[in-house]
Structure formats: C-alpha cells, structure tokens
Design a protein around this motif. Sequence first.
Motif, PDB file in Angstrom:
ATOM      1  N   ASP A   1       0.827  -1.208   0.000  1.00 36.33           N
ATOM      2  CA  ASP A   1       0.000   0.000   0.000  1.00 36.33           C
ATOM      3  C   ASP A   1       0.860   1.257   0.000  1.00 36.33           C
ATOM      4  OD1 ASP A   1      -2.447  -1.118  -0.171  1.00 36.33           O
ATOM      5  OD2 ASP A   1      -2.786  -1.230   1.984  1.00 36.33           O
ATOM      6  N   SER A   2       1.913   1.248   0.842  1.00 35.87           N
ATOM      7  CA  SER A   2       2.674   2.487   0.956  1.00 35.87           C
ATOM      8  C   SER A   2       3.503   2.751  -0.294  1.00 35.87           C
ATOM      9  CB  SER A   2       3.541   2.515   2.208  1.00 35.87           C
ATOM     10  OG  SER A   2       3.830   1.246   2.648  1.00 35.87           O
ATOM     11  N   SER A   3       3.841   1.696  -1.044  1.00 35.87           N
ATOM     12  CA  SER A   3       4.664   1.914  -2.236  1.00 35.87           C
ATOM     13  C   SER A   3       3.966   2.870  -3.206  1.00 35.87           C
ATOM     14  CB  SER A   3       4.980   0.587  -2.908  1.00 35.87           C
ATOM     15  OG  SER A   3       3.791   0.061  -3.448  1.00 35.87           O
ATOM     16  N   GLN A   4       2.634   2.878  -3.187  1.00 31.31           N
ATOM     17  CA  GLN A   4       1.895   3.771  -4.084  1.00 31.31           C
ATOM     18  C   GLN A   4       1.956   5.214  -3.602  1.00 31.31           C
ATOM     19  OE1 GLN A   4      -0.943   2.145  -6.137  1.00 31.31           O
ATOM     20  NE2 GLN A   4      -1.206   0.217  -5.051  1.00 31.31           N
ATOM     21  N   LEU A   5       2.198   5.396  -2.342  1.00 29.82           N
ATOM     22  CA  LEU A   5       2.101   6.742  -1.775  1.00 29.82           C
ATOM     23  C   LEU A   5       3.435   7.406  -1.475  1.00 29.82           C
ATOM     24  CD1 LEU A   5      -0.768   7.316   0.735  1.00 29.82           C
ATOM     25  CD2 LEU A   5      -0.759   7.344  -1.731  1.00 29.82           C
ATOM     26  N   THR A   6       4.481   6.599  -1.262  1.00 25.35           N
ATOM     27  CA  THR A   6       5.711   7.195  -0.704  1.00 25.35           C
ATOM     28  C   THR A   6       6.286   8.306  -1.568  1.00 25.35           C
ATOM     29  OG1 THR A   6       6.719   5.157  -1.452  1.00 25.35           O
ATOM     30  CG2 THR A   6       6.593   5.488   0.918  1.00 25.35           C
ATOM     31  N   SER A   7       6.200   8.166  -2.889  1.00 17.70           N
ATOM     32  CA  SER A   7       6.781   9.217  -3.726  1.00 17.70           C
ATOM     33  C   SER A   7       5.971  10.512  -3.586  1.00 17.70           C
ATOM     34  CB  SER A   7       6.814   8.774  -5.181  1.00 17.70           C
ATOM     35  OG  SER A   7       5.505   8.512  -5.621  1.00 17.70           O
ATOM     36  N   LEU A   8       4.689  10.385  -3.309  1.00 14.24           N
ATOM     37  CA  LEU A   8       3.849  11.571  -3.145  1.00 14.24           C
ATOM     38  C   LEU A   8       3.944  12.151  -1.738  1.00 14.24           C
ATOM     39  CD1 LEU A   8       0.599  10.305  -4.907  1.00 14.24           C
ATOM     40  CD2 LEU A   8       2.020  12.206  -5.668  1.00 14.24           C
ATOM     41  N   LEU A   9       4.272  11.283  -0.799  1.00 18.04           N
ATOM     42  CA  LEU A   9       4.116  11.632   0.604  1.00 18.04           C
ATOM     43  C   LEU A   9       5.419  12.036   1.297  1.00 18.04           C
ATOM     44  CD1 LEU A   9       1.587  11.638   2.261  1.00 18.04           C
ATOM     45  CD2 LEU A   9       2.082   9.340   3.025  1.00 18.04           C
TER      46      LEU A   9
END
Length: 430
Positions: free
Chosen positions: A266-274
């Motif tokens: 799940d976090s792999s989708q967000l880390t670049s944005l977050l």
Amino acid sequence: SFTGENFASRMKALLPAHVFKMIEDIGAIADSEKVAVYLVGGMVRDLLLGLPNVDLDLVVEGNGIAFGTKLAKELTGRIYCHEKFGTANLFLNNGLKIDIATARTEYYEFPAALPTVENGSLKQDLYRRDFTINAMAIGLNHHNWGQLIDFFCGCSDLRRKLIRILYNLSFVEDPTRIIRSIRFEKRYDFTIEEDTLRFAQKAIEQNFLERVSANRLKEEFVLILKEKNMIAIFKRLKEMDIWSRILPELELTPGILHFLEHVTEDSSQLTSLLGPVDPGLLTLLLLCHQADEKRVAANIERFQWSKKYNLVLMKTAHEKKKIHAMLQGKDVPISKIDLLFRDLSNETILYFYIVSPDPEQKKIINYLRLRKERIPVVSGKDLKMLGIKPGPVYREILEMLRTARLDGIVQSRAEEISLIKNYLTKEEML
Ligand code: CTP
C-alpha cells in the motif's frame, strides 16, 4: 566447555574494520589495566550465526566502571555509570555503543585460587542472563584472545535453533524475557525449547507480566516494532495470551493484522507523493484502528510514547470520524480535503489510505498529487511588489490563492493577480 575454534578471524571477517580494531584496542587496554574482559551477549550470538552486529556488550572481571572510564578516555566518548549495579554505558564519538557489566570477583569463594583462571565470576554473570544463546563469551585479553567460552551449551542450542532459559526462575525474575524469547524465536526462526515454553506459559498464567512496569513493557514493544518479523511476533504474542496483558487498550483484530500485512504494497503507491514515513508510528496508528479516543488516551497515558507519537496518535483518533465522513462525501472540493489533511502527519495520511476502501484511496492519491502540482506562484514578496501594505491581509490572500489553485479556479500567475485585485477591491468596498 571451550570449543577449539578461535573467533578472532571470524570477527575480523564479519565486523566493520573500525569495530574490529576497537575490539583489539579494548583487549590491549584490558591487558594493560590487568583486568579480564569478555565480549558477551548478542554480538557473540550473532557472530556465531554469521550475522553482523555492532552493539558491544562487555563483562569485566574486576571494576567495570573503572575500566569503562578508562575506555571512554582512550576511545573518546561519554560514559554513564550505574554505581549500584557496577554497570556503565559508553557512547563513543564514532557513534558506537558499549555496555559494560562488572562480574564481581568473589574472593571469599576463592580464597586461594585466582578466580580469573577459573572464570568463576564470568560464569556467574553469564548464568544470570536470559537464554543460553545469549550467555556465551569471547575472551579479549591476550592470553585468551578470540576464544569462545560456552559454559551452558549455547553453541549447541544455536545449532539446534533453540531458545532455552538457563534456570527455572528466569521468567519469574524477569518476565520481560518472555517477550524477548518470542522476539528471538521469530527473528532467527528458532523454537522456544519445550521446558522453557512451559515455564513461560506458567509465568504468563500467574500474571507475572502484569508486575512489569509500563516503561519496561514499552521498551520491549519498541524493540518489536524494529523487527523484520514484527507481525509474526504480534501473532505469537496474541496466541500465547500475552498481547492483552501488555497492550490491553489496543486489540489485535484479524482486520488490523490484514492491514499490517499489506502496509508495504500500500505504501509503495504513496511514498513518492508523501515523503518519509516512520514505520513504528504507522504501526501504532494501525494498532489504534479499533480503539476509541478514550482507549488511545489510556495507552498514551500508560506508555508515554514520544511527544510526536502522542500528538499524532491523539489527533488521528480525534479526527477519524470527520475525515472518513469527508472522504465519503460526493464532489468534495480539493480545498476541503486540504483543510483537514494539511496538518496531518505523513503517517496519518498513509494510515487513512490503508484503511480506506478503493474510491477513498483514489481521492487521497488525487489530493496528494494536486497538492504537489497546484501551488500558487504569487508569494508574499510579490504582494509587496504589488504595493499591498504588509499585515494580516497577506495571510488571507495567500490562503485564498491556495484554495483557488487547489480547486482549479486559477491556473496562472495572471489569474492569481487578477483574483487578488478582485479580492482587494471587494475589501475596500466593505
Ligand atoms: N539480557 C538478559 N535479560 C534481559 C535482557 C538482556 O539476560 N532481560 C542479557 C543477554 O545476555 C543479552 C544481553 O543482556 O544478550 C544484552 O541485552 P540486549 O542488548 O538487550 O540484547 P541482545 O542480545 O544484544 O539483543 P539484540 O540483538 O536485540 O540487541
């Protein structure tokens, strides 16, 4: 019970060069100070397993504090002593940590013989430790440099992958060892030896964990948060009826376990944005998922996490309902999402992402993307150049620009400026 192998070459191969050099230096200082010094505990265990570990644990036969003070001077670092226990913690300037314990040479027991020859006090020190695999030592003095000292068959237990206590009252004297046994079991994929497991179960049933201070339980829990097999440890804690004794406020439900198991994907989708996320804090947020504010507050009260953790945990619990309701709404403007999300920590945003159904996850991703893209170009400096008198109005204007940008109402510098002018004439008319 000494094995023939000399571990000096193994240490040299496994440890970073500066750590090995330091251990050599410690041995030389021990010789010149005329005390017997041994490497013990986790580093010895991990050396035998072929794993690197740079936390030094030393036992000194003699005065541990005096030796620690000497080391702090020679290796340059700060020392913290606990006179009562004869222990010291060294924090070296190169970032390494050394724990030192004193093995008291009990002369009255050895009136004639030299205790160091018998390793009498070392043996007693090791015997009081948690598990056989943690109760081995390596000699650091010239005469026994690199020699493995294994009084309690730790080496054999390592080979047989067994976690075994050294004496029957071990868990009663220190119930945190019950938790440690599970941590090591899952870290190394070992098994808790049969009798050891029975003693653990008995101590659990007899409520020995309830006697441990909240702070010590917290310390053990924080160590688990750092383990690669954290989830397996959680499950085992629950299975052995330990979880509810150490974390009564935070129920470990199958749903929460499911979330924990899917954190990485799940976090792999967000880390670049977050941006960066503290995994320990994220785990705690997920563990608080089913808990209401009162329970979260009770857990914080008992464990006293860090200031940041406390704040984030409380704020998340407090805003949970509001945020879910907002995310479920239809056609919510981005600026509305921003109002609730702008002050949330990265961990909290990731938490909401993980626990939300697909459509809401899409909204969070979309918001994070737009939050990065739609940034006003006009700044405070520009406002000054436009001849606007500095004051609280700056904040109002910049806030208005942010909202208008996020919602796509303005898309260029020119549009921002005309919005500002429009706003100011309206203000003047009031
Ligand atoms: N120890 C113990 N009982 C405890 C904690 C520690 O007997 N409740 C002893 C063990 O011999 C252990 C040593 O102190 O090896 C050092 O403790 P610690 O640094 O906490 O553990 P490590 O074994 O080094 O484990 P880790 O790899 O998790 O640091």
